[in-house]
Write an enzyme that holds these catalytic residues in place. Structure first.
Site, short mmCIF file in Angstrom:
data_model
loop_
_atom_site.label_atom_id
_atom_site.label_comp_id
_atom_site.label_asym_id
_atom_site.label_seq_id
_atom_site.Cartn_x
_atom_site.Cartn_y
_atom_site.Cartn_z
N CYS A 232 -113.89 39.45 25.43
CA CYS A 232 -114.81 40.15 26.32
C CYS A 232 -116.07 40.60 25.58
CB CYS A 232 -114.04 41.34 26.91
SG CYS A 232 -115.04 42.62 27.66
N CYS B 142 -116.83 44.31 25.51
CA CYS B 142 -115.84 45.00 24.68
C CYS B 142 -116.24 44.93 23.22
CB CYS B 142 -114.45 44.39 24.87
SG CYS B 142 -113.87 44.44 26.58
#
Length: 108
Positions: free
Chosen positions: A30, A33
């Protein structure tokens, strides 16, 4: 103090402590992230013993992510004395996390 990785089997014991714990729910694939990691590291360093910062990989720990209603990543949940008190969904600036932490920080 640094960011500590936890999973389904270690999560409960990791948040059961007194004080503030910031839990970053994300995944290695991600991009937002990955962008959040330096912010979490900085908060952990700046706040020292007053804050524990934990990281949960949602792919490796689906039970914990599901229990706390994590539907998108990153999701950051603030725990105070082991209880969830705030949830921030999506990548936010460092100041957003600081403002939430300041609400629950024990004033000296």
């Amino acid at each position: 103090m640094s960011v500590q990785e936890v999973n389904d089997s270690t999560f409960d014991s990791s948040i059961a402590k007194q004080g503030l714990t910031l839990v970053d729910f994300g995944a290695v694939w991600c991009p937002p992230c990955k962008a959040l990691l330096p912010i979490m590291d900085t908060l952990s360093t700046e706040r020292g013993d007053a804050l524990r910062v934990l990281k949960v990989d949602c792919d490796d720990s689906p039970e914990t992510a599901s229990r706390y209603g994590v539907m998108s990543m990153p999701t950051v949940i603030v725990f105070h004395d082991g209880e969830p008190v705030e949830k921030l969904v999506g990548l936010r600036p460092k100041s957003a996390y600081e403002n939430v932490l300041d609400k629950y920080a024990v004033k000296a």
